[in-house]
Write a protein that holds these residues in place. Structure first.
Motif, PDB file in Angstrom:
ATOM      1  N   TYR A  82       3.805  -6.464   8.995  1.00 42.63           N
ATOM      2  CA  TYR A  82       3.720  -5.194   8.205  1.00 42.63           C
ATOM      3  C   TYR A  82       5.259  -4.765   7.733  1.00 42.63           C
ATOM      4  CZ  TYR A  82       2.139  -0.995   5.967  1.00 42.63           C
ATOM      5  OH  TYR A  82       2.112   0.129   5.152  1.00 42.63           O
ATOM      6  N   VAL A  83       5.865  -4.760   8.861  1.00 44.29           N
ATOM      7  CA  VAL A  83       7.414  -4.292   8.332  1.00 44.29           C
ATOM      8  C   VAL A  83       8.131  -5.140   7.407  1.00 44.29           C
ATOM      9  CG1 VAL A  83       9.614  -3.551   9.500  1.00 44.29           C
ATOM     10  CG2 VAL A  83       7.406  -2.745  10.309  1.00 44.29           C
ATOM     11  N   LEU A  84       7.904  -6.439   7.849  1.00 44.80           N
ATOM     12  CA  LEU A  84       8.622  -7.550   6.955  1.00 44.80           C
ATOM     13  C   LEU A  84       8.015  -7.438   5.500  1.00 44.80           C
ATOM     14  CD1 LEU A  84       8.831 -10.468   9.378  1.00 44.80           C
ATOM     15  CD2 LEU A  84      10.604  -8.996   8.683  1.00 44.80           C
ATOM     16  N   VAL A  85       6.754  -7.510   5.427  1.00 42.92           N
ATOM     17  CA  VAL A  85       6.211  -7.201   4.009  1.00 42.92           C
ATOM     18  C   VAL A  85       6.595  -6.082   3.562  1.00 42.92           C
ATOM     19  CG1 VAL A  85       4.218  -7.425   2.438  1.00 42.92           C
ATOM     20  CG2 VAL A  85       4.372  -9.014   4.394  1.00 42.92           C
ATOM     21  N   TYR A  86       6.602  -4.959   4.072  1.00 45.84           N
ATOM     22  CA  TYR A  86       7.054  -3.652   3.519  1.00 45.84           C
ATOM     23  C   TYR A  86       8.494  -3.737   3.106  1.00 45.84           C
ATOM     24  CZ  TYR A  86       7.699   1.464   3.212  1.00 45.84           C
ATOM     25  OH  TYR A  86       7.892   2.532   2.761  1.00 45.84           O
ATOM     26  N   CYS A  87       9.301  -4.384   3.663  1.00 46.37           N
ATOM     27  CA  CYS A  87      10.812  -4.241   3.336  1.00 46.37           C
ATOM     28  C   CYS A  87      10.856  -5.348   2.337  1.00 46.37           C
ATOM     29  CB  CYS A  87      11.616  -4.969   4.494  1.00 46.37           C
ATOM     30  SG  CYS A  87      11.715  -3.481   5.726  1.00 46.37           S
ATOM     31  N   PHE A  91      12.436  -4.229  -1.473  1.00 41.70           N
ATOM     32  CA  PHE A  91      13.585  -4.754  -2.036  1.00 41.70           C
ATOM     33  C   PHE A  91      13.136  -5.335  -3.400  1.00 41.70           C
ATOM     34  CE2 PHE A  91      15.777  -8.924  -2.744  1.00 41.70           C
ATOM     35  CZ  PHE A  91      17.248  -8.261  -2.894  1.00 41.70           C
ATOM     36  N   TYR A  92      11.853  -6.007  -3.385  1.00 43.86           N
ATOM     37  CA  TYR A  92      11.445  -6.750  -4.786  1.00 43.86           C
ATOM     38  C   TYR A  92      11.219  -5.671  -5.759  1.00 43.86           C
ATOM     39  CZ  TYR A  92       8.769  -9.667  -7.836  1.00 43.86           C
ATOM     40  OH  TYR A  92       8.267 -10.205  -9.033  1.00 43.86           O
ATOM     41  N   LEU A  93      10.845  -4.454  -5.608  1.00 44.76           N
ATOM     42  CA  LEU A  93      10.402  -3.424  -6.375  1.00 44.76           C
ATOM     43  C   LEU A  93      11.710  -2.476  -6.727  1.00 44.76           C
ATOM     44  CD1 LEU A  93       6.737  -2.158  -5.385  1.00 44.76           C
ATOM     45  CD2 LEU A  93       7.372  -3.557  -7.144  1.00 44.76           C
ATOM     46  N   ASN A  94      12.809  -3.019  -6.993  1.00 47.35           N
ATOM     47  CA  ASN A  94      13.958  -2.320  -7.152  1.00 47.35           C
ATOM     48  C   ASN A  94      14.355  -2.105  -8.516  1.00 47.35           C
ATOM     49  OD1 ASN A  94      16.348  -1.142  -6.474  1.00 47.35           O
ATOM     50  ND2 ASN A  94      17.577  -3.263  -6.336  1.00 47.35           N
ATOM     51  N   HIS A  95      13.290  -1.229  -8.980  1.00 49.56           N
ATOM     52  CA  HIS A  95      13.235  -0.597 -10.167  1.00 49.56           C
ATOM     53  C   HIS A  95      13.720   0.959 -10.152  1.00 49.56           C
ATOM     54  CE1 HIS A  95      11.860   0.441 -14.551  1.00 49.56           C
ATOM     55  NE2 HIS A  95      11.969  -0.927 -14.530  1.00 49.56           N
ATOM     56  N   LYS A  96      14.604   1.280 -11.260  1.00 47.83           N
ATOM     57  CA  LYS A  96      15.100   2.522 -10.904  1.00 47.83           C
ATOM     58  C   LYS A  96      14.215   3.664 -11.314  1.00 47.83           C
ATOM     59  CE  LYS A  96      19.768   1.039 -11.890  1.00 47.83           C
ATOM     60  NZ  LYS A  96      19.770  -0.338 -11.419  1.00 47.83           N
ATOM     61  N   SER A  97      13.172   3.476 -11.927  1.00 49.74           N
ATOM     62  CA  SER A  97      12.179   4.402 -12.560  1.00 49.74           C
ATOM     63  C   SER A  97      11.208   4.736 -11.619  1.00 49.74           C
ATOM     64  CB  SER A  97      11.658   4.273 -13.946  1.00 49.74           C
ATOM     65  OG  SER A  97      10.768   3.171 -13.740  1.00 49.74           O
ATOM     66  N   ILE A  98      11.152   3.838 -10.434  1.00 52.95           N
ATOM     67  CA  ILE A  98      10.114   4.109  -9.390  1.00 52.95           C
ATOM     68  C   ILE A  98      10.757   4.831  -8.144  1.00 52.95           C
ATOM     69  CG2 ILE A  98       8.325   3.021  -8.004  1.00 52.95           C
ATOM     70  CD1 ILE A  98       8.535   0.699  -9.495  1.00 52.95           C
ATOM     71  N   SER A  99      10.579   6.265  -8.203  1.00 47.34           N
ATOM     72  CA  SER A  99      11.161   6.869  -7.156  1.00 47.34           C
ATOM     73  C   SER A  99      10.142   6.998  -5.917  1.00 47.34           C
ATOM     74  CB  SER A  99      11.424   8.363  -7.479  1.00 47.34           C
ATOM     75  OG  SER A  99      10.099   9.061  -8.006  1.00 47.34           O
ATOM     76  N   ALA A 100       8.892   6.832  -5.947  1.00 51.19           N
ATOM     77  CA  ALA A 100       7.879   6.689  -4.971  1.00 51.19           C
ATOM     78  C   ALA A 100       7.768   5.201  -4.501  1.00 51.19           C
ATOM     79  CB  ALA A 100       6.642   7.480  -5.620  1.00 51.19           C
ATOM     80  N   ARG A 101       8.742   4.592  -4.177  1.00 51.34           N
ATOM     81  CA  ARG A 101       8.279   3.053  -3.947  1.00 51.34           C
ATOM     82  C   ARG A 101       7.727   2.985  -2.617  1.00 51.34           C
ATOM     83  NH1 ARG A 101      13.493  -0.162  -4.090  1.00 51.34           N
ATOM     84  NH2 ARG A 101      14.501   2.037  -3.726  1.00 51.34           N
ATOM     85  N   PRO A 102       8.005   3.776  -1.569  1.00 57.10           N
ATOM     86  CA  PRO A 102       7.542   3.559  -0.166  1.00 57.10           C
ATOM     87  C   PRO A 102       5.937   4.089  -0.279  1.00 57.10           C
ATOM     88  CG  PRO A 102       9.709   4.679   0.122  1.00 57.10           C
ATOM     89  CD  PRO A 102       9.349   4.786  -1.397  1.00 57.10           C
ATOM     90  N   THR A 103       5.574   5.013  -1.079  1.00 59.47           N
ATOM     91  CA  THR A 103       4.314   5.513  -1.267  1.00 59.47           C
ATOM     92  C   THR A 103       3.241   4.529  -2.134  1.00 59.47           C
ATOM     93  OG1 THR A 103       5.064   7.915  -1.512  1.00 59.47           O
ATOM     94  CG2 THR A 103       2.864   7.506  -2.002  1.00 59.47           C
ATOM     95  N   LEU A 104       3.956   3.905  -2.897  1.00 63.17           N
ATOM     96  CA  LEU A 104       3.202   3.087  -3.861  1.00 63.17           C
ATOM     97  C   LEU A 104       2.997   1.602  -2.870  1.00 63.17           C
ATOM     98  CD1 LEU A 104       5.148   2.792  -7.114  1.00 63.17           C
ATOM     99  CD2 LEU A 104       2.733   3.550  -6.672  1.00 63.17           C
ATOM    100  N   ILE A 105       3.994   1.184  -1.939  1.00 65.21           N
ATOM    101  CA  ILE A 105       3.721   0.291  -1.261  1.00 65.21           C
ATOM    102  C   ILE A 105       2.862   0.343  -0.152  1.00 65.21           C
ATOM    103  CG2 ILE A 105       4.880  -1.447   0.722  1.00 65.21           C
ATOM    104  CD1 ILE A 105       7.499  -0.913  -0.837  1.00 65.21           C
ATOM    105  N   LEU A 106       2.818   1.665   0.568  1.00 61.97           N
ATOM    106  CA  LEU A 106       1.622   2.017   1.302  1.00 61.97           C
ATOM    107  C   LEU A 106       0.316   1.962   0.727  1.00 61.97           C
ATOM    108  CD1 LEU A 106       3.460   4.986   3.231  1.00 61.97           C
ATOM    109  CD2 LEU A 106       2.856   2.784   4.162  1.00 61.97           C
ATOM    110  N   LEU A 107       0.309   2.448  -0.476  1.00 61.20           N
ATOM    111  CA  LEU A 107      -0.962   2.406  -1.038  1.00 61.20           C
ATOM    112  C   LEU A 107      -1.713   0.873  -1.301  1.00 61.20           C
ATOM    113  CD1 LEU A 107      -0.976   5.327  -3.525  1.00 61.20           C
ATOM    114  CD2 LEU A 107      -2.126   5.040  -1.463  1.00 61.20           C
ATOM    115  N   LEU A 108      -0.486   0.036  -1.731  1.00 58.19           N
ATOM    116  CA  LEU A 108      -0.711  -1.463  -1.872  1.00 58.19           C
ATOM    117  C   LEU A 108      -1.254  -1.992  -0.751  1.00 58.19           C
ATOM    118  CD1 LEU A 108      -0.552  -3.559  -3.987  1.00 58.19           C
ATOM    119  CD2 LEU A 108       1.681  -3.914  -3.296  1.00 58.19           C
ATOM    120  N   SER A 109      -1.078  -1.756   0.527  1.00 58.67           N
ATOM    121  CA  SER A 109      -1.188  -2.346   1.818  1.00 58.67           C
ATOM    122  C   SER A 109      -2.632  -1.801   2.156  1.00 58.67           C
ATOM    123  CB  SER A 109      -0.208  -1.868   2.830  1.00 58.67           C
ATOM    124  OG  SER A 109      -0.322  -0.555   3.082  1.00 58.67           O
TER     125      SER A 109
END
Length: 143
Positions: A82-87, A91-109
């Motif tokens: 889970y930690v590896l896929v999260y990281c 890294f992959y969703l390195n888009h400047k307009s996404i400030s809520a990347r951790p929240t999006l990844i948690l919801l995606l999981s």
């Protein structure tokens, strides 16, 4: 019967992931800045499929392969995975307009972890041997 359900569940999951990844892969033009969440098919079908593939099916395959060589304590491999896929997604969703990347990844999981939990429960139930109670057995002498 439970073993059949587990094999059917896993087989249908693999077929669904393969079909969905090819059929619903989002293709957008260069003029769209971040159209990923503007398309309902992408949100409802493609993203849960990616989640099932990353967080469940690949983890199950890795745990089967790793289980033949190393005996890890229960829960270590899913946590590390889970930690590896999260990281990786962070890294992959390195888009400047996404400030809520951790929240999006948690919801995606969530769909992937739910699929992994159901698959694990079916695998555990399928591996439990059938017992036939015998009144002469030592475990039943007080009944």
């Amino acid at each position: 019967m439970i073993r059949f359900c587990y094999v059917l569940w896993t087989g249908l999951s693999v077929v669904w992931c393969a079909f969905s990844l090819f059929a619903f892969w989002p293709q957008y033009g260069p003029g769209q800045e971040f159209p990923l969440f503007q398309d309902i098919v992408t949100v409802m079908l493609f993203l849960p499929t990616v989640s099932m593939l990353c967080y469940s099916l690949l983890l199950q395959a890795a745990s089967r392969l790793m289980g033949t060589w190393w005996k890890l304590p229960t829960g270590v491999l899913p946590l590390v995975w889970y930690v590896l896929v999260y990281c990786l997604l962070l890294f992959y969703l390195n888009h400047k307009s996404i400030s809520a990347r951790p929240t999006l990844i948690l919801l995606l999981s969530v769909p992937g972890l739910l699929h992994y939990w159901i698959s694990t429960m079916l695998r555990i139930l399928a591996s439990v041997p059938k017992t036939h109670s015998d009144p002469r057995d030592e475990d039943h002498k007080f009944l």
